[in-house]
Each structure stands twice: as C-alpha cells, then as structure tokens.
Design a protein around this motif. Structure first.
Motif, PDB file in Angstrom:
ATOM      1  N   GLY A 156       5.805 -60.243 -15.772  1.00 54.44           N
ATOM      2  CA  GLY A 156       6.967 -59.427 -16.103  1.00 54.44           C
ATOM      3  C   GLY A 156       6.687 -58.507 -17.265  1.00 54.44           C
ATOM      4  N   THR A 157       7.631 -57.649 -17.540  1.00 51.54           N
ATOM      5  CA  THR A 157       7.479 -56.683 -18.620  1.00 51.54           C
ATOM      6  C   THR A 157       8.722 -56.694 -19.508  1.00 51.54           C
ATOM      7  OG1 THR A 157       8.441 -54.913 -17.259  1.00 51.54           O
ATOM      8  CG2 THR A 157       6.033 -55.164 -17.225  1.00 51.54           C
ATOM      9  N   THR A 158       8.544 -56.258 -20.734  1.00 51.82           N
ATOM     10  CA  THR A 158       9.650 -56.071 -21.668  1.00 51.82           C
ATOM     11  C   THR A 158       9.480 -54.707 -22.325  1.00 51.82           C
ATOM     12  OG1 THR A 158       9.946 -58.425 -22.137  1.00 51.82           O
ATOM     13  CG2 THR A 158      10.756 -56.875 -23.787  1.00 51.82           C
ATOM     14  N   VAL A 159      10.535 -53.904 -22.274  1.00 47.99           N
ATOM     15  CA  VAL A 159      10.501 -52.560 -22.841  1.00 47.99           C
ATOM     16  C   VAL A 159      11.689 -52.394 -23.781  1.00 47.99           C
ATOM     17  CG1 VAL A 159      10.622 -50.089 -22.358  1.00 47.99           C
ATOM     18  CG2 VAL A 159       9.340 -51.604 -20.820  1.00 47.99           C
ATOM     19  N   PHE A 160      11.420 -51.927 -24.985  1.00 49.67           N
ATOM     20  CA  PHE A 160      12.473 -51.620 -25.958  1.00 49.67           C
ATOM     21  C   PHE A 160      12.721 -50.112 -25.973  1.00 49.67           C
ATOM     22  CE2 PHE A 160      10.704 -55.599 -27.488  1.00 49.67           C
ATOM     23  CZ  PHE A 160      11.824 -56.318 -27.874  1.00 49.67           C
ATOM     24  N   ALA A 161      13.978 -49.736 -26.191  1.00 51.73           N
ATOM     25  CA  ALA A 161      14.316 -48.317 -26.268  1.00 51.73           C
ATOM     26  C   ALA A 161      15.571 -48.145 -27.109  1.00 51.73           C
ATOM     27  CB  ALA A 161      14.536 -47.728 -24.876  1.00 51.73           C
ATOM     28  N   GLY A 162      15.740 -46.951 -27.663  1.00 46.20           N
ATOM     29  CA  GLY A 162      16.953 -46.654 -28.403  1.00 46.20           C
ATOM     30  C   GLY A 162      18.133 -46.547 -27.458  1.00 46.20           C
ATOM     31  N   ALA A 163      19.325 -46.812 -27.981  1.00 42.15           N
ATOM     32  CA  ALA A 163      20.560 -46.700 -27.199  1.00 42.15           C
ATOM     33  C   ALA A 163      21.485 -45.726 -27.904  1.00 42.15           C
ATOM     34  CB  ALA A 163      21.221 -48.067 -27.048  1.00 42.15           C
ATOM     35  N   ALA A 164      22.425 -45.170 -27.147  1.00 43.71           N
ATOM     36  CA  ALA A 164      23.411 -44.279 -27.748  1.00 43.71           C
ATOM     37  C   ALA A 164      24.146 -45.022 -28.854  1.00 43.71           C
ATOM     38  CB  ALA A 164      24.388 -43.793 -26.682  1.00 43.71           C
ATOM     39  N   ASN A 165      24.033 -44.514 -30.069  1.00 48.17           N
ATOM     40  CA  ASN A 165      24.550 -45.235 -31.228  1.00 48.17           C
ATOM     41  C   ASN A 165      26.043 -44.973 -31.433  1.00 48.17           C
ATOM     42  OD1 ASN A 165      24.587 -46.787 -33.560  1.00 48.17           O
ATOM     43  ND2 ASN A 165      23.945 -45.101 -34.873  1.00 48.17           N
ATOM     44  N   ARG A 166      26.843 -46.027 -31.355  1.00 51.14           N
ATOM     45  CA  ARG A 166      28.287 -45.909 -31.562  1.00 51.14           C
ATOM     46  C   ARG A 166      28.650 -45.931 -33.048  1.00 51.14           C
ATOM     47  NH1 ARG A 166      30.702 -50.828 -28.479  1.00 51.14           N
ATOM     48  NH2 ARG A 166      32.584 -50.051 -29.505  1.00 51.14           N
ATOM     49  N   SER A 213      23.268 -48.101 -39.482  1.00 48.04           N
ATOM     50  CA  SER A 213      23.241 -48.942 -38.290  1.00 48.04           C
ATOM     51  C   SER A 213      22.448 -48.251 -37.182  1.00 48.04           C
ATOM     52  CB  SER A 213      24.667 -49.220 -37.788  1.00 48.04           C
ATOM     53  OG  SER A 213      25.438 -49.861 -38.777  1.00 48.04           O
ATOM     54  N   HIS A 214      21.950 -49.065 -36.262  1.00 49.33           N
ATOM     55  CA  HIS A 214      21.319 -48.504 -35.076  1.00 49.33           C
ATOM     56  C   HIS A 214      21.602 -49.416 -33.886  1.00 49.33           C
ATOM     57  CE1 HIS A 214      17.976 -51.459 -35.608  1.00 49.33           C
ATOM     58  NE2 HIS A 214      17.813 -51.274 -34.299  1.00 49.33           N
ATOM     59  N   MET A 215      21.373 -48.896 -32.690  1.00 50.38           N
ATOM     60  CA  MET A 215      21.488 -49.684 -31.466  1.00 50.38           C
ATOM     61  C   MET A 215      20.210 -49.520 -30.651  1.00 50.38           C
ATOM     62  SD  MET A 215      25.468 -48.962 -30.306  1.00 50.38           S
ATOM     63  CE  MET A 215      25.280 -49.967 -28.815  1.00 50.38           C
ATOM     64  N   HIS A 216      19.745 -50.618 -30.066  1.00 55.12           N
ATOM     65  CA  HIS A 216      18.599 -50.520 -29.170  1.00 55.12           C
ATOM     66  C   HIS A 216      18.772 -51.473 -27.991  1.00 55.12           C
ATOM     67  CE1 HIS A 216      17.069 -53.920 -31.730  1.00 55.12           C
ATOM     68  NE2 HIS A 216      16.618 -54.352 -30.557  1.00 55.12           N
ATOM     69  N   THR A 217      17.986 -51.243 -26.961  1.00 51.16           N
ATOM     70  CA  THR A 217      18.012 -52.092 -25.780  1.00 51.16           C
ATOM     71  C   THR A 217      16.666 -52.781 -25.598  1.00 51.16           C
ATOM     72  OG1 THR A 217      17.320 -50.293 -24.314  1.00 51.16           O
ATOM     73  CG2 THR A 217      19.701 -50.639 -24.608  1.00 51.16           C
ATOM     74  N   GLN A 218      16.721 -53.907 -24.902  1.00 48.87           N
ATOM     75  CA  GLN A 218      15.514 -54.633 -24.495  1.00 48.87           C
ATOM     76  C   GLN A 218      15.666 -54.915 -23.007  1.00 48.87           C
ATOM     77  OE1 GLN A 218      14.716 -58.403 -26.536  1.00 48.87           O
ATOM     78  NE2 GLN A 218      14.035 -59.283 -24.594  1.00 48.87           N
ATOM     79  N   THR A 219      14.762 -54.376 -22.195  1.00 52.29           N
ATOM     80  CA  THR A 219      14.849 -54.559 -20.750  1.00 52.29           C
ATOM     81  C   THR A 219      13.696 -55.433 -20.273  1.00 52.29           C
ATOM     82  OG1 THR A 219      15.888 -52.385 -20.478  1.00 52.29           O
ATOM     83  CG2 THR A 219      14.949 -53.418 -18.515  1.00 52.29           C
ATOM     84  N   ASP A 220      14.037 -56.624 -19.771  1.00 56.17           N
ATOM     85  CA  ASP A 220      13.060 -57.532 -19.180  1.00 56.17           C
ATOM     86  C   ASP A 220      13.095 -57.346 -17.666  1.00 56.17           C
ATOM     87  OD1 ASP A 220      12.765 -58.487 -21.748  1.00 56.17           O
ATOM     88  OD2 ASP A 220      13.926 -60.313 -21.419  1.00 56.17           O
ATOM     89  N   ALA A 221      11.934 -57.274 -17.032  1.00 55.85           N
ATOM     90  CA  ALA A 221      11.881 -57.081 -15.587  1.00 55.85           C
ATOM     91  C   ALA A 221      10.718 -57.857 -14.994  1.00 55.85           C
ATOM     92  CB  ALA A 221      11.741 -55.591 -15.249  1.00 55.85           C
ATOM     93  N   VAL A 222      10.899 -58.323 -13.747  1.00 58.49           N
ATOM     94  CA  VAL A 222       9.815 -59.025 -13.059  1.00 58.49           C
ATOM     95  C   VAL A 222       8.761 -58.006 -12.629  1.00 58.49           C
ATOM     96  CG1 VAL A 222      11.333 -60.861 -12.261  1.00 58.49           C
ATOM     97  CG2 VAL A 222      10.972 -58.852 -10.813  1.00 58.49           C
ATOM     98  N   ALA A 223       7.530 -58.485 -12.495  1.00 64.58           N
ATOM     99  CA  ALA A 223       6.427 -57.585 -12.163  1.00 64.58           C
ATOM    100  C   ALA A 223       6.380 -57.239 -10.673  1.00 64.58           C
ATOM    101  CB  ALA A 223       5.103 -58.210 -12.589  1.00 64.58           C
ATOM    102  N   HIS A 224       6.916 -58.134  -9.843  1.00 66.51           N
ATOM    103  CA  HIS A 224       6.895 -57.862  -8.404  1.00 66.51           C
ATOM    104  C   HIS A 224       7.949 -58.718  -7.711  1.00 66.51           C
ATOM    105  CE1 HIS A 224       4.728 -61.677  -7.802  1.00 66.51           C
ATOM    106  NE2 HIS A 224       3.932 -61.296  -8.793  1.00 66.51           N
ATOM    107  N   SER A 225       8.240 -58.392  -6.482  1.00 66.48           N
ATOM    108  CA  SER A 225       9.240 -59.141  -5.727  1.00 66.48           C
ATOM    109  C   SER A 225       8.793 -60.582  -5.548  1.00 66.48           C
ATOM    110  CB  SER A 225       9.472 -58.485  -4.365  1.00 66.48           C
ATOM    111  OG  SER A 225       8.262 -58.481  -3.616  1.00 66.48           O
ATOM    112  N   GLY A 226       9.763 -61.476  -5.417  1.00 65.21           N
ATOM    113  CA  GLY A 226       9.466 -62.900  -5.302  1.00 65.21           C
ATOM    114  C   GLY A 226       9.576 -63.634  -6.618  1.00 65.21           C
ATOM    115  N   LEU A 227       9.707 -62.895  -7.700  1.00 63.42           N
ATOM    116  CA  LEU A 227       9.898 -63.492  -9.014  1.00 63.42           C
ATOM    117  C   LEU A 227      11.335 -63.265  -9.474  1.00 63.42           C
ATOM    118  CD1 LEU A 227       6.642 -62.300 -10.828  1.00 63.42           C
ATOM    119  CD2 LEU A 227       7.084 -64.554  -9.832  1.00 63.42           C
ATOM    120  N   GLN A 228      11.775 -64.064 -10.424  1.00 65.91           N
ATOM    121  CA  GLN A 228      13.115 -63.904 -10.960  1.00 65.91           C
ATOM    122  C   GLN A 228      13.150 -64.335 -12.410  1.00 65.91           C
ATOM    123  OE1 GLN A 228      15.132 -66.572  -8.237  1.00 65.91           O
ATOM    124  NE2 GLN A 228      15.250 -68.171  -9.791  1.00 65.91           N
TER     125      GLN A 228
END
Length: 264
Positions: free
Chosen positions: A158-168, A187-202
């Motif tokens: 799997g992968t994990t990607v961080f990115a900035g988010a629209a700051n409220r 203050s700041h806002m950011h996101t962390q997106t975890d995703a599987v590397a291929h189908s069949g994983l969760q």
C-alpha cells in the motif's frame, strides 16, 4: 479539533473509552502576553500555560474576542517541545507588540511561507522548502518523521500520501520578540491518503477510526487533520524555528471494499 476528539471517543466501545478527568491550567504560573492594540483592531492575547503548579509552561494558547458570539474564545493551543519561549518584547507598561503575520517585509518569513514549509515537512519530508525555511528542531523533526515512517509502513502492499488541504482556519497571530523577530502562531490543514497497492487487498480501520468508518474495510482512506503551529521567526534572512505543533484527526472517509480479502 475538540469536537473531533469527542466524536472519536463516542465511536469507541464503552470499555475502550478513557474516563474523563477534569483539567485546568495553573493560573498562578501562567505568563500572559497582551498586545497593545489600536482602536478597531481585533483583540487577542497569548498565554504560556502549565498543567501543574510551579512548572514551566507546556502549552502556548491564543484567546481572541469574538464579538459575534459576545465572548472570548480559546482559538489555538500548541504543545511546546521546550518550555523556553522566545523572549517577547514588552513595553514599559508590560504590554507586548502585535505585528502582522501576513506579508511581513522585515522578517525572514511570513505565515504563508511558514505554513507552506510545514505542509512540505509532511508531504515530502521537507525536501522542497521545509528544511530550508526551518532549522532542525524537535517539532520539525517530528513532522518529517511522520512523513518518513507513515509513508513506508505498508511496504509493497500500500501507499500513504500526504497533501495540503483547503485551510478553513486562516487566522494567524504574531508578537514581536526582543531580537526584532516574531513569534508566529498559525493553523494548517493536511490530508493523509492510505491506499492499497492492487486489487484483492483492503485496509481494515482501527478502533480510533470507528466514528467515521464504522469498521467497514476500505480500498483507500483519506484522513483530514487540523493542526496548530508555533514558530520563532528571525528578523534577518535566516531559518525559522518551529517550536511546537498539535494536530487532531477531524475526518476520515473512503470507498468500502465489496468483499473480504487480504489485509494490508
């Protein structure tokens, strides 16, 4: 941030909830930094606070007047990595001096540069601007460590990607320091997106995710974080120091899997 903490707790089984304990700050040891403001300026002050009597401050808080709510509100709290704060400039009456946090010409960085550098610490490990804007401190190293360790924990599954988010939360506060620089709180806002590397994983959510994800396995999960940061900015062209930051997960979402399979 407070609401998300309550939300997360309410999503836990009763047995997993930590019993609530009343808390307070020691007002006798609190150090208040009250800026002398001109007519029409928003009223606010900063406070260095300790949980325990006669101990050095462990948090830096900002209180601001909210006329629309007819009350003062605690708008920011930063956990400090060191009890030693920058020396705040005080006038002969003991008042601090508020300075603009945006578009600061006489300082090494304004809040926009600081916020972008913090986001870069999470997103790239400081590769682009984070390690250039900030000299290494405990706080900046912790942010880079979050990127480095979290980004590789799934290995090839799997992968994990961080990115900035629209700051409220664009409010920022700055106090002049004795050396001509500034202590900037933002203050700041950011996101962390975890995703599987291929189908069949969760990805199976943890118990802390239950309030948002309800124990439903996902192919990817996008977490949103709101954070408060504090930085000491020099007057000359030199790196700033991130002296503390505090984050809270405020949301989580992602597409559910259609059936059970392997775990990430």
């Amino acid at each position: 941030m407070s609401v998300s903490d309550y939300t997360e707790t309410e999503g836990l089984p009763a047995a997993d909830r930590t019993p609530y304990k009343p808390w307070s700050y020691d007002t006798a040891s609190a150090k208040l930094y009250i800026p002398r403001l001109a007519a029409g300026q928003d009223r606010w002050f900063a406070a260095a606070l300790s949980d325990d009597r006669e101990k050095a401050p462990s948090r830096l808080a900002v209180f601001a007047e909210r006329p629309q709510h007819k009350r003062w509100e605690l708008v920011s709290v930063v956990d400090l990595d060191s009890p030693k704060l920058p020396d705040i400039a005080l006038d002969h009456d003991g008042y601090a001096t508020a300075v603009a946090a945006d578009g600061i010409k006489h300082l090494a960085a304004d809040v926009g540069v600081l916020r972008a550098a913090v986001l870069d610490n999470f997103a790239t490990g400081g590769t682009h601007t984070g390690t250039k804007v900030f000299t290494p401190t405990t706080a900046s190293k912790r942010q880079i460590e979050v990127h480095d360790k979290t980004g590789t924990r799934f290995g090839d599954q799997g992968t994990t990607v961080f990115a900035g988010a629209a700051n409220r939360y664009t409010d920022a506060y700055a106090l002049k320091t004795a050396d001509g620089g500034a202590l900037v709180l933002f203050s700041h806002m950011h996101t962390q997106t975890d995703a599987v590397a291929h189908s069949g994983l969760q990805i199976n959510p943890g118990k802390e995710d239950r309030a948002w994800l309800h124990d439903v396995s996902r192919t990817s999960i996008r977490y949103t974080f709101v954070c408060n940061d504090a930085a000491a900015v020099p007057a000359k062209a030199a790196p700033s120091r991130l002296i503390g930051y505090t984050c809270a997960r405020t949301d989580a979402s992602g597409p559910p899997v259609s059936s059970w399979s392997d775990r990430v």
